[in-house]
Scaffold this motif. Structure first.
Motif, mmCIF file in Angstrom:
data_model
loop_
_atom_site.group_PDB
_atom_site.id
_atom_site.type_symbol
_atom_site.label_atom_id
_atom_site.label_comp_id
_atom_site.label_asym_id
_atom_site.label_seq_id
_atom_site.Cartn_x
_atom_site.Cartn_y
_atom_site.Cartn_z
ATOM 1 N N ARG A 43 0.846 -1.192 0.000
ATOM 2 C CA ARG A 43 0.000 0.000 0.000
ATOM 3 C C ARG A 43 0.880 1.241 0.000
ATOM 4 O O ARG A 43 2.001 1.238 0.525
ATOM 5 C CB ARG A 43 -0.943 0.031 1.201
ATOM 6 N N CYS A 44 0.374 2.301 -0.590
ATOM 7 C CA CYS A 44 1.084 3.578 -0.606
ATOM 8 C C CYS A 44 0.816 4.302 0.717
ATOM 9 O O CYS A 44 -0.335 4.421 1.144
ATOM 10 C CB CYS A 44 0.618 4.427 -1.785
ATOM 11 N N ILE A 45 1.874 4.770 1.345
ATOM 12 C CA ILE A 45 1.723 5.425 2.662
ATOM 13 C C ILE A 45 2.268 6.852 2.610
ATOM 14 O O ILE A 45 2.754 7.378 3.614
ATOM 15 C CB ILE A 45 2.418 4.618 3.771
ATOM 16 N N ASP A 46 2.179 7.477 1.416
ATOM 17 C CA ASP A 46 2.660 8.871 1.298
ATOM 18 C C ASP A 46 1.949 9.789 2.295
ATOM 19 O O ASP A 46 2.584 10.634 2.935
ATOM 20 C CB ASP A 46 2.442 9.387 -0.123
ATOM 21 N N ASP A 47 0.632 9.633 2.421
ATOM 22 C CA ASP A 47 -0.132 10.485 3.345
ATOM 23 C C ASP A 47 0.293 10.243 4.785
ATOM 24 O O ASP A 47 0.381 11.191 5.578
ATOM 25 C CB ASP A 47 -1.630 10.221 3.187
ATOM 26 N N ILE A 48 0.545 8.986 5.129
ATOM 27 C CA ILE A 48 0.974 8.652 6.498
ATOM 28 C C ILE A 48 2.337 9.258 6.785
ATOM 29 O O ILE A 48 2.557 9.860 7.845
ATOM 30 C CB ILE A 48 0.997 7.126 6.695
ATOM 31 N N GLN A 53 5.698 13.340 9.308
ATOM 32 C CA GLN A 53 6.698 14.398 9.186
ATOM 33 C C GLN A 53 6.165 15.720 9.734
ATOM 34 O O GLN A 53 6.897 16.469 10.400
ATOM 35 C CB GLN A 53 7.125 14.541 7.720
ATOM 36 N N GLU A 54 4.894 16.022 9.438
ATOM 37 C CA GLU A 54 4.285 17.245 9.959
ATOM 38 C C GLU A 54 4.209 17.200 11.479
ATOM 39 O O GLU A 54 4.469 18.197 12.159
ATOM 40 C CB GLU A 54 2.892 17.422 9.351
ATOM 41 N N ALA A 57 7.604 17.725 12.871
ATOM 42 C CA ALA A 57 7.977 19.141 12.793
ATOM 43 C C ALA A 57 7.302 19.944 13.897
ATOM 44 O O ALA A 57 7.916 20.825 14.513
ATOM 45 C CB ALA A 57 7.595 19.695 11.421
ATOM 46 N N LYS A 58 6.026 19.630 14.165
ATOM 47 C CA LYS A 58 5.299 20.323 15.232
ATOM 48 C C LYS A 58 5.919 20.017 16.593
ATOM 49 O O LYS A 58 6.048 20.909 17.439
ATOM 50 C CB LYS A 58 3.830 19.910 15.217
ATOM 51 N N LEU A 59 6.304 18.742 16.782
ATOM 52 C CA LEU A 59 6.929 18.364 18.054
ATOM 53 C C LEU A 59 8.265 19.078 18.230
ATOM 54 O O LEU A 59 8.586 19.566 19.314
ATOM 55 C CB LEU A 59 7.126 16.850 18.114
ATOM 56 N N ASN A 60 9.052 19.126 17.143
ATOM 57 C CA ASN A 60 10.340 19.819 17.215
ATOM 58 C C ASN A 60 10.148 21.298 17.532
ATOM 59 O O ASN A 60 10.912 21.892 18.304
ATOM 60 C CB ASN A 60 11.098 19.655 15.898
ATOM 61 N N GLN A 61 9.112 21.891 16.919
ATOM 62 C CA GLN A 61 8.810 23.298 17.199
ATOM 63 C C GLN A 61 8.392 23.482 18.656
ATOM 64 O O GLN A 61 8.809 24.432 19.324
ATOM 65 C CB GLN A 61 7.704 23.788 16.268
ATOM 66 N N ALA A 62 7.557 22.537 19.148
ATOM 67 C CA ALA A 62 7.113 22.606 20.544
ATOM 68 C C ALA A 62 8.290 22.449 21.492
ATOM 69 O O ALA A 62 8.411 23.175 22.483
ATOM 70 C CB ALA A 62 6.069 21.521 20.809
#
Length: 218
Positions: A43-48, A53-54, A57-62
């Motif tokens: 299965r393609c998991i590009d969305d996952i 990754q988003e 990124a939010k965790l790193n920002q937090a």
């Protein structure tokens, strides 16, 4: 691996017409008479991957914000410690009154304030300190709690002098001042300062007696 589990997943990337795609292959042991029968699917998991990754990124920002906040708090604590030392060296103590989660009044005091009260070795809880301080007020406790604190809640800074029963010195005179700080949750904290003005009060009393005596001698 399938030696220890009935299911195993593997992620990998492929290049399709110049674009990178993230795929996941799932191996599973099929139910049936043959325990070695294995099925798999892709299965393609590009969305996952994009969502992960988003989120990362939010965790790193937090984490970055928290780290910066901790550094700012450390700096503020350092400045606060220095300011408290200056206040303490000037003979002033700091106090704060609040309502705890049980609805009881509680009081915390700086080391300088505890020394003024002579209780630096008492190890009183905030609730016990509130009771201890107010029960030893030689003035009308009702006036202080209902009149002065009510005035502070109106947004005004209140300053006054009170007689207080010191554990070893007897009656001393304290000059206190404070105001109310409203918190975001709607609660209020009363905070202020305190200093021992016993010598100043007694000096004024002696001066008054001396003047009064001289006046009556004529």
């Amino acid at each position: 691996s399938l030696c220890t589990s009935n299911e195993h997943t593997l992620r990998f990337r492929i290049i399709d017409e110049g674009n990178i795609k993230n795929l996941q292959v799932i191996y599973a042991r099929l139910m049936g008479d043959n325990p070695n029968l294995i099925g798999f699917g892709f299965r393609c998991i590009d969305d996952i991957i994009r969502s992960e990754q988003e989120q990362k990124a939010k965790l790193n920002q937090a984490y970055s914000i928290v780290e910066k906040s901790l550094q700012e708090i450390a700096l503020l604590n350092k400045q606060l410690t220095e300011n408290l030392q200056i206040i303490s060296d000037a003979g002033y103590g700091i106090w704060r009154i609040y309502t705890n989660e049980a609805g009881s009044k509680a009081m915390v005091a700086s080391e300088a304030f505890q020394k003024i009260l002579g209780i630096e070795d008492y190890n009183l809880s905030p609730e016990d300190l509130y009771v201890f301080f107010h029960e030893r007020l030689a003035d009308d406790r009702n006036d202080i709690e209902q009149v002065e604190y009510k005035t502070m809640h109106s947004g005004k800074i209140v300053s006054n002098t009170h007689a207080w029963r010191h554990p070893t010195k007897g009656i001393i005179h304290l000059m206190t001042g404070g105001s109310v700080h409203k918190l975001s949750d709607g609660k209020a904290i009363i905070s202020g300062y305190c200093t021992d003005v016993t010598e100043q009060i007694r000096s004024k009393e002696r001066a008054y007696l001396t003047i009064n005596s001289l006046a009556h001698s004529f």
